[in-house]
Design a protein around this motif. Structure first.
Motif, PDB file in Angstrom:
ATOM      1  N   GLU A 131      36.730  43.613  37.603  1.00 37.80           N
ATOM      2  CA  GLU A 131      37.412  42.463  38.191  1.00 37.80           C
ATOM      3  C   GLU A 131      38.852  42.814  38.572  1.00 37.80           C
ATOM      4  O   GLU A 131      39.335  42.445  39.639  1.00 37.80           O
ATOM      5  CB  GLU A 131      37.391  41.282  37.206  1.00 37.80           C
ATOM      6  N   SER A 172      39.214  44.714  41.712  1.00 34.60           N
ATOM      7  CA  SER A 172      38.941  43.952  42.943  1.00 34.60           C
ATOM      8  C   SER A 172      40.194  43.232  43.426  1.00 34.60           C
ATOM      9  O   SER A 172      40.243  42.734  44.538  1.00 34.60           O
ATOM     10  CB  SER A 172      37.813  42.952  42.692  1.00 34.60           C
ATOM     11  N   ARG A 173      41.226  43.130  42.576  1.00 36.02           N
ATOM     12  CA  ARG A 173      42.420  42.377  42.937  1.00 36.02           C
ATOM     13  C   ARG A 173      43.689  43.212  43.008  1.00 36.02           C
ATOM     14  O   ARG A 173      44.604  42.905  43.752  1.00 36.02           O
ATOM     15  CB  ARG A 173      42.664  41.272  41.895  1.00 36.02           C
ATOM     16  N   GLN A 228      33.664  45.086  32.453  1.00 38.87           N
ATOM     17  CA  GLN A 228      33.693  43.941  33.369  1.00 38.87           C
ATOM     18  C   GLN A 228      35.135  43.608  33.788  1.00 38.87           C
ATOM     19  O   GLN A 228      35.422  43.376  34.964  1.00 38.87           O
ATOM     20  CB  GLN A 228      33.054  42.721  32.686  1.00 38.87           C
ATOM     21  N   VAL A 252      52.749  41.593  39.130  1.00 35.90           N
ATOM     22  CA  VAL A 252      51.592  41.493  38.245  1.00 35.90           C
ATOM     23  C   VAL A 252      50.767  40.273  38.666  1.00 35.90           C
ATOM     24  O   VAL A 252      51.272  39.159  38.723  1.00 35.90           O
ATOM     25  CB  VAL A 252      52.031  41.379  36.772  1.00 35.90           C
ATOM     26  N   LYS A 253      49.490  40.506  39.011  1.00 33.58           N
ATOM     27  CA  LYS A 253      48.608  39.440  39.480  1.00 33.58           C
ATOM     28  C   LYS A 253      47.958  38.700  38.331  1.00 33.58           C
ATOM     29  O   LYS A 253      47.690  37.512  38.416  1.00 33.58           O
ATOM     30  CB  LYS A 253      47.478  40.038  40.332  1.00 33.58           C
ATOM     31  N   GLN A 254      47.649  39.407  37.279  1.00 30.69           N
ATOM     32  CA  GLN A 254      46.922  38.783  36.181  1.00 30.69           C
ATOM     33  C   GLN A 254      47.140  39.575  34.904  1.00 30.69           C
ATOM     34  O   GLN A 254      47.299  40.791  34.934  1.00 30.69           O
ATOM     35  CB  GLN A 254      45.421  38.722  36.526  1.00 30.69           C
TER      36      GLN A 254
END
Lengths: 415, 415
Positions: free
Chosen positions: A55, A58-59, A51, A36-38
């Motif tokens: 975002e 993009s990750r 939004q 998990v990145k974020q």
């Protein structure tokens, strides 16, 4: 393979609820090798949702969304996703049937607003929600996967375990993440770091070491990333062993378990039983212990003896002791622990008595003063602590201190 | 005035800990009229931290960062911020003195790594951290404010309360947010919505109504935004009254408190006392109650009678009852509740006995089966529940159901 979690709902942003879903989801994803990145919490607002989706894509490869699928007007996730993906809402017949059955089973009339729970964007795959009326929705957008789930924890948990995780596993051949945790107690973070600095220096760059201090414990976590799972596991095990050997006196467990679970394991191995006698922790220690499946093999129960009357009647604390020394004293807490061993007929007991606050402090015994005792049939050991002026913290720190004291006592007593 | 919260640390992203800091911070910010737009959790990684900072500044005025300020190598927040703002690290003498005193007080040797805690980017304002060694740092970037704080909850809490919030209040003349919460129990979300739909329709666009369902409760929250705080409060109060009148039988409280706090308030008003007798909830109900300051005015204590032996010795449950009907039965739970009233000498008691799982279920009594009883000196009322197959959920749902049952019982009994 990477994921991001987006939780939608004003209740998190105004601090009304704590987001426990994300941690649970992150742990499940990690287990199957999805990092998990974020984690992002946003409000029920179409523009902000769009939004956050931009975002996140993009990750990460997989976006998991929870919340905002209820039948009421403040829930906008479904409409926003339909618009975002340029889809229109259609009624999903299998879901409608499920919603109808759901209300029939509860013997409740069904409202039009409930039927609308069966409307879904026409380009998504509907993911069945056995325990609620809002289905989950699976979208594919170029090479990204976006999954929207209800925010009700047990609905989300069932959908993740029974639908989402298996479907993701089917789909991808994923890079592995290997974690190894060493739980320590009794030595501060920087001293631990100092003792193992050469081991840390020697780690290859795909293995990370993290220090996670909490109250009087530090959790050390080694994490390795790569495609060769077995080789990674061996290597992580090797470094973990080096660390454990180096800081042995402080090691509570070499797996990712809590202090109370380590105690339960140790006591079960030795066929020992435990009881609790809690005043200021008010049942919190009992709760920590009984969270764990199988705790009844060790834990007989305890008393939450908030009043002095119950300290006497349930634990057999002497009236004179209370009168002479007060409820928060070495003498009382020792009698509480001894009384628990005797009256609850267990091998060991922990007792806590303190002033959690915000009121009840005196110059001699300010808020945060806590006495903790551990006893078995032969001896009682009591210790004094002074924590903070915050009630919740005092409860948590007293519980951790009591469990640490018990663990150290057991280590001395057991062969 | 808007804020975003960024929490830094892998432990949240792998699901090892739940992010409780953000909810607490969001609640504090809300109280002073700062709306939180987003909460973001990211890893200890310079590039990602910088990206999150960019994104947050595009949406909010104030960015609050927690975590990544420890003395160990995995903590990169300070270095990343220095780089991001193009500053260099200098040693802050007042902080160094504080760190030295800190270690002297603990009577511990100080390491070079601890001295480095006193290094800060040369363009920031240092915010004092009384309870730890890592200071907070206040940056100004064009018209944005960025504040970095340690992630240790009690350090962060003290810094927020004593330093950050007062400094922000000094600085801005802020738009107000007014919240009003109505806690209901016993009616589902969509039925509540149906009953108050005309009131909801009539709300002006600067007042929002949110439904926050949790277990058997729904929290209704009205939120109003604007500069005229008093006018907003009056208007919100007006709509809240309309709603309360409409759904009166289900209203537990008209303020943002928990169910158990509403019970404590009600019982204290009537001078009544309460005890608990818990089996499968294992002290969780006692913990919920004793979290609240002043709970000792009502709550005398209770038994966590995990074993059958303790159900007999502590609560006086009849051996024959346990043999004939089992621990999870109407008969046993009724005797537990009655026994608690008698042995703990309280006006009311709640008792819970069930199979939390994952093991222990039978075809007759599957995992999730729970019996709950409420008693006073004159009568006992017992009810059967069937929850899920998840232990943690069963504990939570049983606790909520028990508290709801007690509340309804009190409402009937009291004038």
């Amino acid at each position: 393979m990477t994921a991001e979690i987006i939780t939608i709902g004003d209740e998190i942003l105004i601090g009304q609820i704590v987001d426990t879903n994300s941690a649970w989801m992150a742990a499940q994803l990690n287990k199957v090798g999805i990092a998990v990145k974020q984690i992002t919490s946003i409000s029920d607002e179409a523009k902000h949702i769009a939004q956050a989706l931009d975002e996140a894509q993009s990750r990460a490869d997989i976006i998991l969304i929870t919340g905002g699928l209820g039948p009421t007007k403040d829930d906008v996730t479904k409409f926003t996703l339909a618009q975002y993906f340029n889809m229109k809402l259609i009624r999903h017949e299998a879901t409608l049937k499920h919603v109808e059955d759901f209300f029939a089973k509860l013997n409740r009339p069904m409202l039009e607003v409930n039927c609308k729970q069966a409307d879904v964007p026409d380009g998504c795959t509907v993911v069945f929600n056995k325990y609620g009326t809002a289905p989950a929705m699976w979208f594919e957008n170029n090479d990204k996967i976006i999954i929207s789930m209800p925010g009700v924890p047990f609905e989300m948990m069932h959908i993740m375990e029974e639908e989402v995780i298996p479907k993701l596993l089917d789909r991808f051949n994923m890079q592995s993440i290997v974690h190894k945790v060493i739980l320590t107690a009794g030595l501060g973070e920087s001293f631990l770091a100092e003792q193992i600095s050469d081991i840390e220096e020697s780690l290859p760059d795909y293995i990370k070491l993290a220090y996670l201090p909490k109250l009087a414990q530090v959790r050390l976590r080694l994490s390795a990333y790569g495609y060769q799972k077995e080789a990674l596991e061996k290597e992580v095990e090797h470094f973990a062993n080096l660390i454990v050997e180096r800081v042995k006196p402080y090691v509570v467990a070499t797996e990712d378990i809590t202090l109370e679970k380590a105690i339960l394991n140790l006591m079960e191995q030795h066929g020992l039983t435990l009881s609790t006698a809690e005043s200021c922790t008010g049942g919190y220690i009992a709760h920590l212990i009984t969270q764990h499946p199988g705790s009844s093999a060790v834990y007989a129960g305890g008393g939450v003896t908030y009043s002095n009357a119950l300290k006497q009647s349930v634990l057999g604390v002497n009236e004179q002791t209370l009168a002479n020394y007060g409820a928060v004293s070495e003498q009382t807490v020792s009698e509480m622990a001894g009384g628990a061993v005797k009256h609850f007929n267990t091998d060991y007991a922990i007792a806590v008595s303190g002033i959690a606050g915000p009121d009840g402090g005196t110059p001699d015994k300010p808020v945060g003063t806590v006495w903790i005792a551990v006893a078995n049939k032969n001896q009682v050991k009591a210790k004094h602590y002074l924590f903070s002026n915050k009630r919740q913290q005092n409860i948590e720190r007293a519980a951790t201190a009591a469990l640490t004291l018990l663990f150290m006592f057991l280590k001395q007593e057991l062969p």
